[in-house]
Design a protein around this motif. Structure first.
Motif, PDB file in Angstrom:
ATOM      1  N   UNK A 126      14.910 -18.571 -18.150  1.00 25.93           N
ATOM      2  CA  UNK A 126      16.057 -19.593 -18.073  1.00 25.93           C
ATOM      3  C   UNK A 126      15.897 -19.994 -16.778  1.00 25.93           C
ATOM      4  N   UNK A 127      15.755 -19.208 -15.721  1.00 26.95           N
ATOM      5  CA  UNK A 127      15.977 -19.771 -14.478  1.00 26.95           C
ATOM      6  C   UNK A 127      14.827 -20.645 -14.049  1.00 26.95           C
ATOM      7  N   UNK A 128      13.712 -20.190 -14.341  1.00 27.38           N
ATOM      8  CA  UNK A 128      12.458 -20.956 -14.094  1.00 27.38           C
ATOM      9  C   UNK A 128      12.696 -22.513 -14.688  1.00 27.38           C
ATOM     10  N   UNK A 129      13.374 -22.504 -15.924  1.00 26.28           N
ATOM     11  CA  UNK A 129      13.481 -23.891 -16.595  1.00 26.28           C
ATOM     12  C   UNK A 129      14.491 -24.595 -15.931  1.00 26.28           C
ATOM     13  N   UNK A 130      15.369 -23.989 -15.503  1.00 24.73           N
ATOM     14  CA  UNK A 130      16.453 -24.883 -14.758  1.00 24.73           C
ATOM     15  C   UNK A 130      16.146 -25.246 -13.577  1.00 24.73           C
ATOM     16  N   UNK A 131      15.218 -24.543 -12.799  1.00 21.66           N
ATOM     17  CA  UNK A 131      14.642 -24.939 -11.465  1.00 21.66           C
ATOM     18  C   UNK A 131      13.739 -25.983 -11.749  1.00 21.66           C
ATOM     19  N   UNK A 132      12.995 -26.030 -12.795  1.00 22.02           N
ATOM     20  CA  UNK A 132      12.218 -27.057 -13.187  1.00 22.02           C
ATOM     21  C   UNK A 132      12.744 -28.454 -13.468  1.00 22.02           C
ATOM     22  N   UNK A 133      14.024 -28.364 -14.059  1.00 23.45           N
ATOM     23  CA  UNK A 133      14.767 -29.420 -14.613  1.00 23.45           C
ATOM     24  C   UNK A 133      15.172 -30.052 -13.006  1.00 23.45           C
ATOM     25  N   UNK A 134      15.687 -29.180 -12.224  1.00 28.81           N
ATOM     26  CA  UNK A 134      16.375 -29.931 -10.937  1.00 28.81           C
ATOM     27  C   UNK A 134      15.202 -30.562 -10.393  1.00 28.81           C
ATOM     28  N   UNK A 135      14.062 -29.989 -10.359  1.00 34.31           N
ATOM     29  CA  UNK A 135      12.816 -30.540  -9.527  1.00 34.31           C
ATOM     30  C   UNK A 135      12.280 -31.935 -10.001  1.00 34.31           C
ATOM     31  N   UNK A 136      12.469 -32.040 -11.337  1.00 40.06           N
ATOM     32  CA  UNK A 136      12.019 -33.193 -12.037  1.00 40.06           C
ATOM     33  C   UNK A 136      13.161 -34.262 -11.868  1.00 40.06           C
ATOM     34  N   UNK A 137      14.310 -34.090 -11.617  1.00 39.32           N
ATOM     35  CA  UNK A 137      15.365 -34.700 -11.452  1.00 39.32           C
ATOM     36  C   UNK A 137      15.596 -35.525  -9.753  1.00 39.32           C
ATOM     37  N   UNK A 138      14.926 -34.621  -9.065  1.00 41.15           N
ATOM     38  CA  UNK A 138      15.167 -35.024  -7.540  1.00 41.15           C
ATOM     39  C   UNK A 138      14.042 -35.816  -7.068  1.00 41.15           C
ATOM     40  N   UNK A 139      14.643 -36.880  -6.373  1.00 40.35           N
ATOM     41  CA  UNK A 139      13.573 -38.102  -6.011  1.00 40.35           C
ATOM     42  C   UNK A 139      12.599 -37.641  -5.010  1.00 40.35           C
TER      43      UNK A 139
END
Length: 139
Positions: A126-139
């Motif tokens: 879950x932590x990895x998923x959340x980090x990947x979501x955050x990275x995909x949103x970052x410009x």
């Protein structure tokens, strides 16, 4: 047809029903004795010596001291005293069955299982998923 009958009779529900009927008839004898021999005499005593089993309405016009004498004479009677006994018996049986079913259900009732805490691997994923979501949103 014989095979089909064997399948029908060997099903668990049929056997359970047969056992229930046998136990029910034995239980009815116990309740009948309870009503006639234990409950009704004190109730009749409290009510001034009343015996419900001898209450009847004579339809033939004769005069009889009790129900047994009326039956022996072949008189047509409405035996409402016996009906009162049967109603009392019914309520006792219904109450006993209610208590029995309530107790059986108490043993069969299972508490809702609390959700288990997620394992360490699930938390990490879950932590990895959340980090990947955050990275995909970052410009």
């Amino acid at each position: 047809m014989l095979e089909e009958f064997k399948k029908f009779i060997s099903r668990g529900n049929v056997i359970d029903l047969a056992v229930g009927i046998i136990i029910g008839s034995a239980f009815t004898a116990i309740v009948t004795s309870l009503v006639n021999d234990i409950l009704m005499p004190p109730l009749g005593f409290v009510m001034g010596g009343i015996d419900f089993s001898d209450y009847f309405l004579n339809l033939s016009g004769g005069d009889y001291a009790n129900l047994a004498a009326a039956k022996e004479a072949g008189a047509a009677t409405v035996n409402y005293g016996l009906f009162i006994n049967a109603v009392i018996r019914f309520f006792i049986v219904a109450w006993a069955v209610f208590i029995l079913v309530k107790q059986v259900n108490r043993f069969h009732t299972k508490k809702a299982a609390e959700p288990a805490a997620p394992s360490k691997q699930e938390v990490l994923l879950e932590e990895i998923r959340d980090l990947l979501k955050q990275q995909s949103r970052a410009p």
